[in-house]
Write a protein that holds these residues in place. Structure first.
Motif, PDB file in Angstrom:
ATOM      1  N   MET A   1       0.841  -1.163   0.000  1.00 31.56           N
ATOM      2  CA  MET A   1       0.000   0.000   0.000  1.00 31.56           C
ATOM      3  C   MET A   1       0.899   1.243   0.000  1.00 31.56           C
ATOM      4  N   ASN A   2       0.582   2.207  -0.822  1.00 31.34           N
ATOM      5  CA  ASN A   2       1.347   3.439  -0.927  1.00 31.34           C
ATOM      6  C   ASN A   2       0.721   4.519  -0.066  1.00 31.34           C
ATOM      7  N   ALA A   3       1.552   5.220   0.693  1.00 35.04           N
ATOM      8  CA  ALA A   3       1.045   6.242   1.603  1.00 35.04           C
ATOM      9  C   ALA A   3       1.701   7.587   1.357  1.00 35.04           C
ATOM     10  N   LEU A   4       0.927   8.637   1.595  1.00 39.24           N
ATOM     11  CA  LEU A   4       1.427  10.003   1.608  1.00 39.24           C
ATOM     12  C   LEU A   4       1.524  10.411   3.068  1.00 39.24           C
ATOM     13  N   LEU A   5       2.705  10.803   3.513  1.00 38.93           N
ATOM     14  CA  LEU A   5       2.915  11.254   4.889  1.00 38.93           C
ATOM     15  C   LEU A   5       2.924  12.771   4.899  1.00 38.93           C
ATOM     16  N   VAL A   6       2.159  13.349   5.825  1.00 38.33           N
ATOM     17  CA  VAL A   6       2.055  14.800   5.926  1.00 38.33           C
ATOM     18  C   VAL A   6       2.444  15.208   7.335  1.00 38.33           C
ATOM     19  N   GLY A   7       3.461  16.057   7.442  1.00 38.47           N
ATOM     20  CA  GLY A   7       3.926  16.556   8.725  1.00 38.47           C
ATOM     21  C   GLY A   7       5.289  15.989   9.060  1.00 38.47           C
ATOM     22  N   ALA A   8       5.990  16.675   9.935  1.00 40.45           N
ATOM     23  CA  ALA A   8       7.306  16.266  10.433  1.00 40.45           C
ATOM     24  C   ALA A   8       8.396  16.498   9.398  1.00 40.45           C
ATOM     25  N   ASP A   9       9.488  17.058   9.857  1.00 39.48           N
ATOM     26  CA  ASP A   9      10.639  17.269   8.975  1.00 39.48           C
ATOM     27  C   ASP A   9      11.447  15.988   8.826  1.00 39.48           C
ATOM     28  N   ARG A  10      11.602  15.268   9.933  1.00 34.11           N
ATOM     29  CA  ARG A  10      12.337  14.002   9.926  1.00 34.11           C
ATOM     30  C   ARG A  10      11.396  12.884  10.344  1.00 34.11           C
ATOM     31  N   LEU A  11      11.563  11.718   9.756  1.00 37.98           N
ATOM     32  CA  LEU A  11      10.671  10.599  10.040  1.00 37.98           C
ATOM     33  C   LEU A  11      11.217   9.630  11.079  1.00 37.98           C
ATOM     34  N   GLY A  12      12.500   9.634  11.315  1.00 37.42           N
ATOM     35  CA  GLY A  12      13.074   8.748  12.328  1.00 37.42           C
ATOM     36  C   GLY A  12      12.806   7.285  12.039  1.00 37.42           C
ATOM     37  N   ASN A  13      12.150   6.587  12.967  1.00 40.61           N
ATOM     38  CA  ASN A  13      11.851   5.157  12.827  1.00 40.61           C
ATOM     39  C   ASN A  13      10.523   4.872  12.136  1.00 40.61           C
ATOM     40  N   ILE A  14       9.828   5.906  11.717  1.00 37.78           N
ATOM     41  CA  ILE A  14       8.509   5.738  11.104  1.00 37.78           C
ATOM     42  C   ILE A  14       8.550   4.811   9.883  1.00 37.78           C
ATOM     43  N   PRO A  15       9.518   4.919   8.965  1.00 35.65           N
ATOM     44  CA  PRO A  15       9.538   4.011   7.809  1.00 35.65           C
ATOM     45  C   PRO A  15       9.599   2.531   8.213  1.00 35.65           C
ATOM     46  N   ASP A  16      10.302   2.204   9.301  1.00 39.89           N
ATOM     47  CA  ASP A  16      10.374   0.820   9.759  1.00 39.89           C
ATOM     48  C   ASP A  16       9.009   0.321  10.227  1.00 39.89           C
ATOM     49  N   VAL A  17       8.277   1.168  10.940  1.00 34.64           N
ATOM     50  CA  VAL A  17       6.938   0.800  11.420  1.00 34.64           C
ATOM     51  C   VAL A  17       5.999   0.592  10.237  1.00 34.64           C
ATOM     52  N   LEU A  18       6.051   1.491   9.280  1.00 37.39           N
ATOM     53  CA  LEU A  18       5.182   1.367   8.110  1.00 37.39           C
ATOM     54  C   LEU A  18       5.484   0.090   7.334  1.00 37.39           C
ATOM     55  N   GLN A  19       6.753  -0.255   7.234  1.00 37.78           N
ATOM     56  CA  GLN A  19       7.141  -1.470   6.524  1.00 37.78           C
ATOM     57  C   GLN A  19       6.552  -2.707   7.203  1.00 37.78           C
ATOM     58  N   GLN A  20       6.463  -2.706   8.524  1.00 38.45           N
ATOM     59  CA  GLN A  20       5.866  -3.826   9.255  1.00 38.45           C
ATOM     60  C   GLN A  20       4.396  -4.014   8.884  1.00 38.45           C
ATOM     61  N   PHE A  21       3.726  -2.925   8.535  1.00 38.00           N
ATOM     62  CA  PHE A  21       2.318  -2.981   8.152  1.00 38.00           C
ATOM     63  C   PHE A  21       2.134  -3.126   6.644  1.00 38.00           C
ATOM     64  N   GLY A  22       3.214  -3.256   5.907  1.00 41.53           N
ATOM     65  CA  GLY A  22       3.140  -3.403   4.456  1.00 41.53           C
ATOM     66  C   GLY A  22       2.834  -2.102   3.740  1.00 41.53           C
TER      67      GLY A  22
END
Length: 116
Positions: A1-22
């Motif tokens: 699933m493709n997502a658009l992220l809105v907000g935050a200058d840096r994502l930190g660990n967010i990409p890892d969490v999103l990857q866990q959810f596909g």
């Protein structure tokens, strides 16, 4: 699933969490640009989910992307920019989406609408 992220200058660990959810990050918008507050342009092509980090964007930016997601029939997740908050919000969203598909959720009222 493709997502658009809105907000935050840096994502930190967010990409890892999103990857866990596909979920794959198709685009990331910080929301700081004043053009994001005013225009109501369509979402980028191929977006299936919009994730708003509410503690890093203003009300006008949030409203613009909420309306765009609603207009295009895209899932919307709103949460703070933290790993725990994102995991909880995605877990709830996925549960609600699967509930919509099956129609047999005990949380539905007699009218067929979800109560959760």
């Amino acid at each position: 699933m493709n997502a658009l992220l809105v907000g935050a200058d840096r994502l930190g660990n967010i990409p890892d969490v999103l990857q866990q959810f596909g979920i794959r990050i198709a685009a990331h918008v910080s929301g700081r640009d004043s053009a994001h507050q005013r225009r109501s342009a369509p979402l980028p092509a191929g977006i299936e989910m919009v994730i708003l980090f509410t503690d890093f964007i203003g009300h006008n930016v949030m409203q613009r992307f909420r309306e765009a997601a609603s207009r295009e029939g895209v899932s919307l997740v709103c949460c703070r920019r933290s790993v725990c908050a994102l995991q909880q919000a995605l877990g709830k969203r996925i549960a609600m989406d699967s509930c919509d598909r099956c129609g047999a959720c005990p949380e539905r009222s007699a009218t067929g609408r979800r109560r959760h």
